[in-house]
Scaffold this active site. Structure first.
Site, PDB file in Angstrom:
ATOM      1  NE  ARG A 121      -3.472  -0.005   2.889  1.00  0.00           N
ATOM      2  CZ  ARG A 121      -4.012   0.500   3.625  1.00  0.00           C
ATOM      3  NH1 ARG A 121      -3.242   0.842   4.434  1.00  0.00           N
ATOM      4  NH2 ARG A 121      -4.818   1.668   3.863  1.00  0.00           N
ATOM      5  CE  LYS A 186       1.513  -5.325   6.616  1.00  0.00           C
ATOM      6  NZ  LYS A 186       1.388  -4.065   6.282  1.00  0.00           N
ATOM      7  NE  ARG A 319       2.089   7.783  14.437  1.00  0.00           N
ATOM      8  CZ  ARG A 319       2.387   8.667  15.277  1.00  0.00           C
ATOM      9  NH1 ARG A 319       2.349   8.296  15.734  1.00  0.00           N
ATOM     10  NH2 ARG A 319       2.859   9.958  14.924  1.00  0.00           N
TER      11      ARG A 319
HETATM   12  C1  BTN Z   1       0.371  -4.329   2.004  1.00  0.00           C
HETATM   13  O1  BTN Z   1       1.022  -2.769   2.427  1.00  0.00           O
HETATM   14  O2  BTN Z   1       0.399  -4.036   3.921  1.00  0.00           O
HETATM   15  C2  BTN Z   1       0.460  -4.193   1.474  1.00  0.00           C
HETATM   16  C3  BTN Z   1       0.588  -5.510   0.676  1.00  0.00           C
HETATM   17  C4  BTN Z   1       0.429  -6.325  -0.439  1.00  0.00           C
HETATM   18  C5  BTN Z   1       1.377  -7.434  -0.794  1.00  0.00           C
HETATM   19  C6  BTN Z   1       0.809  -7.999  -1.858  1.00  0.00           C
HETATM   20  S1  BTN Z   1       1.910  -9.598  -2.006  1.00  0.00           S
HETATM   21  C7  BTN Z   1       1.009 -10.424  -3.382  1.00  0.00           C
HETATM   22  C8  BTN Z   1       0.397  -8.981  -4.101  1.00  0.00           C
HETATM   23  N1  BTN Z   1       1.321  -8.182  -4.932  1.00  0.00           N
HETATM   24  C9  BTN Z   1       1.481  -7.516  -4.953  1.00  0.00           C
HETATM   25  O3  BTN Z   1       2.821  -6.727  -5.759  1.00  0.00           O
HETATM   26  N2  BTN Z   1       1.383  -7.115  -3.344  1.00  0.00           N
HETATM   27  C10 BTN Z   1       0.240  -7.893  -3.146  1.00  0.00           C
END
Ligand code: BTN
Length: 323
Positions: A121, A186, A319
């Site tokens: 994100r 996390k 947060r």
């Molecule tokens: C976050 O930042 O918390 C979200 C992370 C999401 C990662 C997943 S891994 C599978 C999918 N492909 C990506 O490039 N991102 C999501």
């Protein structure tokens, strides 16, 4: 020949002679050695025992398309177009590419053993080492236009938390809007990307999930993190079984959301809220107060002396306030 085939044969941790590997794979012993070397370059620790053969020292949990599919209910198996890849830039990007190729109405699902450009994100990278975790994306469509999508990103957090608990994990929390937490750290993240309206009122959404499964070291991750293996030592987590549980739960939740909207998920989300009752602050200091859960649209409610303020997903990063 793929290094995966040799890795698959060595996965039992026993000693295998070069000759028996060569026979089983119908290749030369030199070809076996080349694949062993390739696997070692990929990070697998393989012991070479003179005069005896090879032994895998790394725990191996290979992904297999068949192993994921065979655990799905037969109706669901018909509905998904599943690709399981050794390596990809991003499974979200791959689902976007695949959508153009598959028949309408089918749900593209992509799982990869590693990502070279995993995205998180807010434009952050998502660390995606080989063989350790689950990186999975879904291409979903929803009727009702963008206005109907309130709360959607929270729905997937609920779906994944519930699937993990059925699989044996405990106390999976959600950090608004949809980070997966365990023991205050996390465990996984969800990236929901809106792709636009396909036709009148039908919206296409890409949902990507990164879930830490076996990872026990990640020196370059800059926030407290955990993995299923860290939380439940001794449990033999299988990525294929977890992945099929996620497919079942995410597609089921998408169906439920299409039929009934966000309301069936609100209490289920709230029960996992790690912010509830805690003193919170937005990163830029715009809002501060006590966490009071979510409203009907999935906005986060913060109570301060000025009253209760609703924070929209995507607008602000919350947060726990420093003591
Ligand atoms: C976050 O930042 O918390 C979200 C992370 C999401 C990662 C997943 S891994 C599978 C999918 N492909 C990506 O490039 N991102 C999501």
């Amino acid at each position: 020949m793929k290094a995966n085939l040799v890795i698959g044969l060595l996965a039992d941790g026993q000693v295998h002679s070069g000759e028996s590997l060569a026979n089983q794979l119908a290749v030369s012993r030199t070809a076996v050695w080349k694949q062993v070397r390739k696997a070692m370059e990929q990070g697998y620790r393989i012991e070479t025992i003179r005069g005896k053969g090879y032994r895998m020292l790394t725990r191996v949990d290979l992904l297999s398309r068949n192993a994921v599919l065979e655990r799905l209910d037969s109706n669901l198996r018909q509905r998904v177009d599943l690709s399981v890849l050794d390596e990809v830039d991003s499974t979200n990007a791959e689902v976007i590419r695949r959508q153009a190729e598959i028949s309408p109405g089918t749900i593209p699902v992509c799982i990869a053993d590693c990502q070279t450009a995993g995205r998180g994100r807010r434009g952050r990278p998502w660390r995606s080492p080989r063989g350790e975790n689950i990186y999975i994306s879904f291409g979903l469509t929803f009727p009702g236009g963008f206005a109907m999508l309130d709360g959607l990103s929270l729905v997937f957090g609920v779906a994944i938390a519930e699937a993990l608990e059925v699989a044996g994990a405990q106390d999976i929390g959600l950090k608004w809007p949809n980070d997966l937490y365990c023991s205050g750290r996390k465990l996984g993240g969800i990236l929901v990307e809106l792709q636009g309206e396909l036709e009148e009122g039908v919206v296409r959404v890409i949902v990507g999930v990164g879930l830490n499964v076996h990872m026990t070291a990640a020196p370059d991750v800059d926030q407290p993190w955990t993995s299923l293996a860290r939380e439940l030592e001794g449990q033999d987590w299988q990525r294929n079984a977890l992945a099929s549980a996620l497919v079942t739960s995410v597609v089921g939740a998408a169906d439920e959301f299409s039929a009934s909207g966000f309301s069936p998920f609100r209490e289920r989300w709230q029960g996992r809220d790690i912010f509830s009752g805690r003193q919170l602050a937005a990163k830029q200091g715009e809002v501060a107060g006590t966490g009071r859960g979510i409203d009907d649209q999935g906005n986060y409610l913060i109570e301060s002396t000025d009253g209760v303020e609703a924070v929209r997903a995507g607008e602000i990063s919350l947060r726990v306030a420093a003591p």
